[in-house]
Design an enzyme around this catalytic site. Structure first.
Site, PDB file in Angstrom:
ATOM      1  N   ARG A   1      73.798 -27.893 -14.636  1.00 15.65           N
ATOM      2  CA  ARG A   1      73.320 -27.673 -13.258  1.00 15.65           C
ATOM      3  C   ARG A   1      71.919 -28.246 -13.055  1.00 15.65           C
ATOM      4  O   ARG A   1      71.723 -29.025 -12.128  1.00 15.65           O
ATOM      5  CB  ARG A   1      73.417 -26.183 -12.874  1.00 15.65           C
ATOM      6  CG  ARG A   1      72.838 -25.882 -11.497  1.00 15.65           C
ATOM      7  CD  ARG A   1      73.425 -24.610 -10.850  1.00 15.65           C
ATOM      8  NE  ARG A   1      73.500 -23.477 -11.747  1.00 15.65           N
ATOM      9  CZ  ARG A   1      72.457 -22.738 -12.134  1.00 15.65           C
ATOM     10  NH1 ARG A   1      71.250 -23.009 -11.686  1.00 15.65           N
ATOM     11  NH2 ARG A   1      72.639 -21.727 -12.963  1.00 15.65           N
TER      12      ARG A   1
ATOM     13  N   TYR B   1      72.445 -36.636  13.667  1.00 20.85           N
ATOM     14  CA  TYR B   1      73.707 -36.159  13.103  1.00 20.85           C
ATOM     15  C   TYR B   1      73.936 -34.714  13.556  1.00 20.85           C
ATOM     16  O   TYR B   1      73.130 -33.838  13.259  1.00 20.85           O
ATOM     17  CB  TYR B   1      73.673 -36.273  11.576  1.00 20.85           C
ATOM     18  CG  TYR B   1      74.897 -35.669  10.951  1.00 20.85           C
ATOM     19  CD1 TYR B   1      76.139 -36.265  11.133  1.00 20.85           C
ATOM     20  CD2 TYR B   1      74.823 -34.501  10.218  1.00 20.85           C
ATOM     21  CE1 TYR B   1      77.281 -35.692  10.594  1.00 20.85           C
ATOM     22  CE2 TYR B   1      75.956 -33.929   9.673  1.00 20.85           C
ATOM     23  CZ  TYR B   1      77.180 -34.526   9.870  1.00 20.85           C
ATOM     24  OH  TYR B   1      78.303 -33.963   9.336  1.00 20.85           O
TER      25      TYR B   1
ATOM     26  N   ASP C   1      66.676 -39.671   7.846  1.00 25.40           N
ATOM     27  CA  ASP C   1      68.091 -39.842   7.540  1.00 25.40           C
ATOM     28  C   ASP C   1      68.398 -41.321   7.752  1.00 25.40           C
ATOM     29  O   ASP C   1      68.465 -41.807   8.874  1.00 25.40           O
ATOM     30  CB  ASP C   1      68.929 -38.958   8.465  1.00 25.40           C
ATOM     31  CG  ASP C   1      70.434 -39.038   8.174  1.00 25.40           C
ATOM     32  OD1 ASP C   1      70.852 -40.023   7.526  1.00 25.40           O
ATOM     33  OD2 ASP C   1      71.176 -38.142   8.609  1.00 25.40           O
TER      34      ASP C   1
ATOM     35  N   LYS D   1      78.920 -41.929   2.886  1.00 21.91           N
ATOM     36  CA  LYS D   1      79.164 -43.011   3.830  1.00 21.91           C
ATOM     37  C   LYS D   1      79.021 -44.369   3.127  1.00 21.91           C
ATOM     38  O   LYS D   1      79.792 -44.667   2.244  1.00 21.91           O
ATOM     39  CB  LYS D   1      78.237 -42.841   5.034  1.00 21.91           C
ATOM     40  CG  LYS D   1      78.184 -41.390   5.584  1.00 21.91           C
ATOM     41  CD  LYS D   1      79.511 -40.927   6.149  1.00 21.91           C
ATOM     42  CE  LYS D   1      79.551 -39.434   6.474  1.00 21.91           C
ATOM     43  NZ  LYS D   1      78.498 -38.935   7.363  1.00 21.91           N
TER      44      LYS D   1
HETATM   45  C1  LIG Z   1      77.849 -37.747   7.439  1.00 22.74           C
HETATM   46  C2  LIG Z   1      76.417 -37.693   7.781  1.00 22.74           C
HETATM   47  C3  LIG Z   1      75.607 -36.635   7.339  1.00 22.74           C
HETATM   48  C4  LIG Z   1      76.166 -35.471   6.544  1.00 22.74           C
HETATM   49  O1  LIG Z   1      76.651 -35.900   5.305  1.00 22.74           O
HETATM   50  P1  LIG Z   1      77.818 -35.080   4.518  1.00 22.74           P
HETATM   51  O2  LIG Z   1      77.971 -35.822   3.248  1.00 22.74           O
HETATM   52  O3  LIG Z   1      79.022 -35.098   5.399  1.00 22.74           O
HETATM   53  O4  LIG Z   1      77.290 -33.703   4.321  1.00 22.74           O
HETATM   54  C5  LIG Z   1      74.274 -36.670   7.666  1.00 22.74           C
HETATM   55  N1  LIG Z   1      73.747 -37.681   8.387  1.00 22.74           N
HETATM   56  C6  LIG Z   1      74.489 -38.703   8.823  1.00 22.74           C
HETATM   57  C7  LIG Z   1      73.860 -39.792   9.609  1.00 22.74           C
HETATM   58  C8  LIG Z   1      75.844 -38.740   8.547  1.00 22.74           C
HETATM   59  O5  LIG Z   1      76.594 -39.757   9.006  1.00 22.74           O
END
Ligand SMILES: *Cc1c(COP(=O)(O)O)cnc(C)c1O
Length: 383
Positions: free
Chosen positions: A53, A105, A178, A203
């Site tokens: 962990r 998001y 982000d 993604k």
């Molecule tokens: C999908 C996404 C998230 C969240 O990611 P997860 O892996 O689904 O928790 C955050 N920010 C953006 C821009 C995203 O496309």
């Protein structure tokens, strides 16, 4: 990390930093599934590993690759993008002031409006595309974090990262971004002054719609970063070993995939400008997009693989068009090799800033002519 200085990022990604397994000479690392590690006879843990962990050897290589691609000093993988993003906010203290964008998001916005506020964060949501709005919202000495997303879901507003960093730092705050949609291929926020970069590695970084993962990369290892690392360990939002291995494999083709998606997205966006069934095309690569000039300055090599179409005829027409696609896949998420279309407002719920006639497009790596043909027939038939 001498390699990282000598070679271009695409080279580092393709070879995953050129790492070779010492024991076997393998060019691909093994997956370490072990949850526990041997203690030395004198009671020490000289390997630095005791339990999976806090520290998993399967994380080390993907974390090193992503840190190199972002030009950061350290990377931490998480169980999801949300686990990575929320760790940043939870490393603050109740009472701290935060500035975040209105268009972002939706899952994180919802968490900030609910859990994070209940937990005690004081959050102002502003127009993330306006440096003036961010500057007006920060409270010197009280604001501890400015959070941005660029380009931002689902209208692809662009934030001037360097300006936001200066505003945050002048107020004594950190800037976290982000950067899921930009990827390190197109934007390196740390070089523009950001302190922490977050990715939904689900993604583009993984790129194959088969791993949920998140990552943070830091410009420096300070006490705030240590708090984030402790949150990962103690809350246990860690990635699985196999997922870390798949993510590393995905990142090796990151540049090819992103370059192709960007080229196709630009072509698709240009095709639908002025199309009778498209009320608007939202893409930072179009000269009339409000973020185009800033994007042209801070993004290199393309404007991303994400765009949105506002469908003439409103919400019902948008949903009907999405129902008629044959090649595009009608699904949420983004950044995979297959192209996805989504009626975004249906996902985001009633208080979303997303226009109801908006279809979000994640452009994959198929032939762009096929993608355009399919969208053309989906938009044009049925009326
Ligand atoms: C999908 C996404 C998230 C969240 O990611 P997860 O892996 O689904 O928790 C955050 N920010 C953006 C821009 C995203 O496309």
């Amino acid at each position: 990390m001498d390699e990282a200085k000598r070679h271009h990022p695409a080279t580092l990604a393709a070879q995953a930093l050129g790492w070779i397994d010492e024991a076997t000479k393998a060019v691909v690392p093994p997956v370490h599934f072990s949850t526990t590690f041997i203690r030395d006879p004198d009671n020490q843990y000289r390997s630095g590993r005791s339990y999976a962990r806090p520290k998993n050897p399967s994380f080390e290589q993907p974390e090193a690759v992503l840190a190199a691609l972002e030009g950061g000093t350290e990377c931490l993988l998480f169980a999801s993008g949300m686990a990575a993003a929320t760790a940043v906010f939870l490393a603050l203290a109740p009472g701290d002031h935060v500035v975040a964008p209105r268009v972002m998001y939706w899952g994180l916005r919802k968490w900030l409006q609910g859990y994070a506020r209940d937990w005690g964060l004081d959050i102002d949501f502003v127009d993330g595309a306006s440096s003036e709005a961010i500057a007006a919202a920060v409270r010197p000495g009280r604001t501890k974090l400015v959070w941005i997303e660029s380009p931002a879901n689902p209208t692809w507003l662009v934030t001037d990262i360097a300006a936001a960093a200066e505003i945050a730092h002048r107020a004594g705050a950190r800037l976290a971004i982000d950067s899921t949609v930009a990827t390190p291929v197109l934007t390196r926020p740390l070089s523009l002054g950001a302190d922490i970069v977050m990715h939904a590695a689900t993604k583009y970084l993984n790129g194959h719609s088969d791993v949920v993962a998140g990552a943070l990369v830091t410009a420096r290892q300070d006490s705030f970063w240590e708090r984030i690392a402790a949150i990962r360990t103690n809350q246990g939002a860690i990635l699985g070993s196999l997922e870390a291995w798949l993510l590393l494999r995905g990142m090796r083709t990151l540049f090819l995939r992103v370059e192709r998606s960007c080229r196709s997205a630009q072509r698709i966006a240009e095709h639908f400008v002025g199309h009778p069934r498209a009320a608007a095309v939202l893409y930072p690569g179009l000269p009339d997009h409000p973020g185009h000039a800033v994007a042209a300055r801070q993004m290199t090599g393309g404007f991303g693989g994400m765009l949105s179409l506002r469908v003439a005829g409103g919400e019902a027409a948008a949903i009907a068009a999405a129902a008629r696609v044959r090649l595009w896949k009608r699904a949420t998420s983004l950044g995979g090799v297959e192209s996805l279309v989504e009626h975004r407002a249906s996902v985001e719920g009633p208080d979303t800033p997303c226009p109801p006639d908006l279809l979000r497009l994640s452009v994959g790596i198929e032939d762009p002519a096929d993608l355009i043909d399919d969208l053309d027939q989906a938009l044009s038939s049925g009326n």
